[in-house]
Scaffold this active site. Structure first.
Site, PDB file in Angstrom:
ATOM      1  N   ASP A  49       0.834  -1.201   0.000  1.00 15.78           N
ATOM      2  CA  ASP A  49       0.000   0.000   0.000  1.00 15.78           C
ATOM      3  C   ASP A  49       0.868   1.250   0.000  1.00 15.78           C
ATOM      4  O   ASP A  49       1.580   1.530   0.960  1.00 15.78           O
ATOM      5  CB  ASP A  49      -0.891   0.014   1.249  1.00 15.78           C
ATOM      6  CG  ASP A  49      -1.809   1.219   1.278  1.00 15.78           C
ATOM      7  OD1 ASP A  49      -2.928   1.118   0.725  1.00 15.78           O
ATOM      8  OD2 ASP A  49      -1.428   2.279   1.823  1.00 15.78           O
ATOM      9  N   TYR A  54       3.003   9.920  -0.532  1.00 13.65           N
ATOM     10  CA  TYR A  54       4.102   9.357   0.262  1.00 13.65           C
ATOM     11  C   TYR A  54       5.458   9.641  -0.396  1.00 13.65           C
ATOM     12  O   TYR A  54       6.498   9.504   0.236  1.00 13.65           O
ATOM     13  CB  TYR A  54       3.955   7.841   0.475  1.00 13.65           C
ATOM     14  CG  TYR A  54       2.694   7.398   1.189  1.00 13.65           C
ATOM     15  CD1 TYR A  54       1.853   8.313   1.822  1.00 13.65           C
ATOM     16  CD2 TYR A  54       2.330   6.053   1.240  1.00 13.65           C
ATOM     17  CE1 TYR A  54       0.693   7.910   2.456  1.00 13.65           C
ATOM     18  CE2 TYR A  54       1.172   5.635   1.886  1.00 13.65           C
ATOM     19  CZ  TYR A  54       0.345   6.574   2.479  1.00 13.65           C
ATOM     20  OH  TYR A  54      -0.797   6.171   3.109  1.00 13.65           O
ATOM     21  N   LYS A  83      -2.867   5.875  -4.294  1.00  8.80           N
ATOM     22  CA  LYS A  83      -3.994   6.783  -4.002  1.00  8.80           C
ATOM     23  C   LYS A  83      -3.758   8.130  -4.662  1.00  8.80           C
ATOM     24  O   LYS A  83      -2.619   8.612  -4.704  1.00  8.80           O
ATOM     25  CB  LYS A  83      -4.125   6.991  -2.480  1.00  8.80           C
ATOM     26  CG  LYS A  83      -3.995   5.708  -1.661  1.00  8.80           C
ATOM     27  CD  LYS A  83      -4.168   5.915  -0.174  1.00  8.80           C
ATOM     28  CE  LYS A  83      -3.779   4.669   0.606  1.00  8.80           C
ATOM     29  NZ  LYS A  83      -2.345   4.554   0.934  1.00  8.80           N
ATOM     30  N   HIS A 116      -7.760   9.422  -1.834  1.00  6.73           N
ATOM     31  CA  HIS A 116      -7.097   9.427  -0.525  1.00  6.73           C
ATOM     32  C   HIS A 116      -7.958  10.063   0.569  1.00  6.73           C
ATOM     33  O   HIS A 116      -8.051   9.527   1.671  1.00  6.73           O
ATOM     34  CB  HIS A 116      -5.747  10.146  -0.657  1.00  6.73           C
ATOM     35  CG  HIS A 116      -4.723   9.684   0.323  1.00  6.73           C
ATOM     36  ND1 HIS A 116      -3.386   9.623   0.016  1.00  6.73           N
ATOM     37  CD2 HIS A 116      -4.819   9.273   1.612  1.00  6.73           C
ATOM     38  CE1 HIS A 116      -2.711   9.181   1.072  1.00  6.73           C
ATOM     39  NE2 HIS A 116      -3.561   8.968   2.044  1.00  6.73           N
TER      40      HIS A 116
END
Ligand SMILES: NC(=O)c1ccc[n+]([C@@H]2O[C@H](COP(=O)([O-])OP(=O)(O)OC[C@H]3O[C@@H](n4cnc5c(N)ncnc54)[C@H](OP(=O)(O)O)[C@@H]3O)[C@@H](O)[C@H]2O)c1
Length: 280
Positions: A49, A54, A83, A116
């Site tokens: 994930d 990120y 996401k 998200h």
């Protein structure tokens, strides 16, 4: 109920998603990230994930390529989630964000693509983009993250396709009863983020007592509790021994009494943002 790291849960469109995976939030690009993800794959994890925000999709992609090469697994045996970030929510911008994520990951499809956060006034257009990608066969499953019941209801007023997943903060101090029963009723699979409350439950007395009883660790008790509650879980660790520890949850089961006791620890306490009050 899954019985190992490769076991899957069937999403409402028939796609098989591993019931246990690894998350990579707050892991920066670099050797630690690549090593952790590759180690997880070698150890048997099949689900990873990540998210555009990120900032580590390139390293995740490198780890996937090297992991596949070193294990002889095929791409289809992995399940990769990313996401779309808030600033990219919109029809065209979400389609473009998907291409960017694929490119960074070095993949030609994702298994799961999520919105998200439920940014009001924006998530419906983004959902239309996810529906397009899904109908074009570019992504195997689509879903949302951090959606409360009212966001799901609002989304489904105009949606053609129901989300397959809702990924929310979920741990013994935040059991999300309302969201969970709504998702269950509508065939939307719940997935837990920060299942370990970002490491803040390790010293919890009631959890420690249960852990001692089963000769397990607190993280193992929590992750097993996720699985027995029918919730997909994606704990993050970059440490080999914890990647192993977290996944050693298939050789015991919690009694109904202990499940009830953990369920009763809920305090509606969040470590992450409240989806109804986001300012990012
Ligand atoms: N959709 C969203 O909005 C959202 C938000 C947050 C997270 N997520 C996803 O959910 C994943 C998991 O959540 P998270 O990373 O926030 O938190 P988490 O998995 O609850 O906890 C991770 C923290 O616990 C530590 N840890 C892991 N296993 C441990 C163990 N066995 N013993 C002791 N400490 C342990 C890790 O440290 P070490 O790495 O040092 O072991 C890290 O500091 C993320 O990585 C991300 O993929 C999604």
């Amino acid at each position: 109920m899954i019985h190992n790291l490769q076991d899957t849960v069937t999403l409402h469109n028939g796609v098989q998603m591993p019931g246990f995976g690894i998350g990579v939030f707050k892991v920066e690009e670099g050797p630690e990230l690549v090593h952790a993800v590759k180690f997880a794959i070698k150890h048997g994890y099949r689900s990873i994930d990540t998210a555009a925000i990120y900032g580590n999709e390139e390293g995740v992609g490198q780890a996937i390529r090297e992991g596949l090469q070193e294990t002889g697994l095929s791409r289809e045996e992995l399940f990769i989630t990313s996401k779309v970030w808030n600033s990219d929510l919109g029809y065209e911008s979400t389609l473009a964000a998907y291409e960017t994520s694929l490119k960074k990951l070095g993949l030609d499809y994702l298994d799961l693509y999520l919105i998200h956060w439920p940014v009001e006034g924006k998530f419906k257009e983004a959902w239309r983009a996810l529906e397009t990608l899904y109908k074009q066969g570019r992504v195997k499953a689509i879903g949302v993250s951090n959606f409360q019941v009212h966001h799901l209801e609002d989304l489904m007023k105009d949606a053609e396709i129901k989300p397959m997943i809702n990924q929310v903060e979920y741990h013994p101090k935040l059991t999300q009863k309302e969201v969970q029963s709504y998702c269950l009723e509508h065939g939307i699979q719940l997935e837990a983020w920060s299942p370990l409350m970002q490491g803040q439950l390790l010293e919890h007395p009631a959890l420690k007592e249960i852990a001692d009883k089963y000769h397990k660790t607190v993280p193992q008790i929590i992750l097993r509790w996720d699985l027995q509650n029918g919730v997909i879980t994606i704990p993050k660790s970059t440490k080999e021994h914890r990647i192993v520890e977290n996944s050693s949850v298939f050789d015991f089961s919690l009694s109904k009494e202990d499940m009830d006791q953990i369920n009763a620890l809920n305090e509606n306490h969040r470590v992450g943002p409240d989806p109804d009050n986001i300012d990012f």
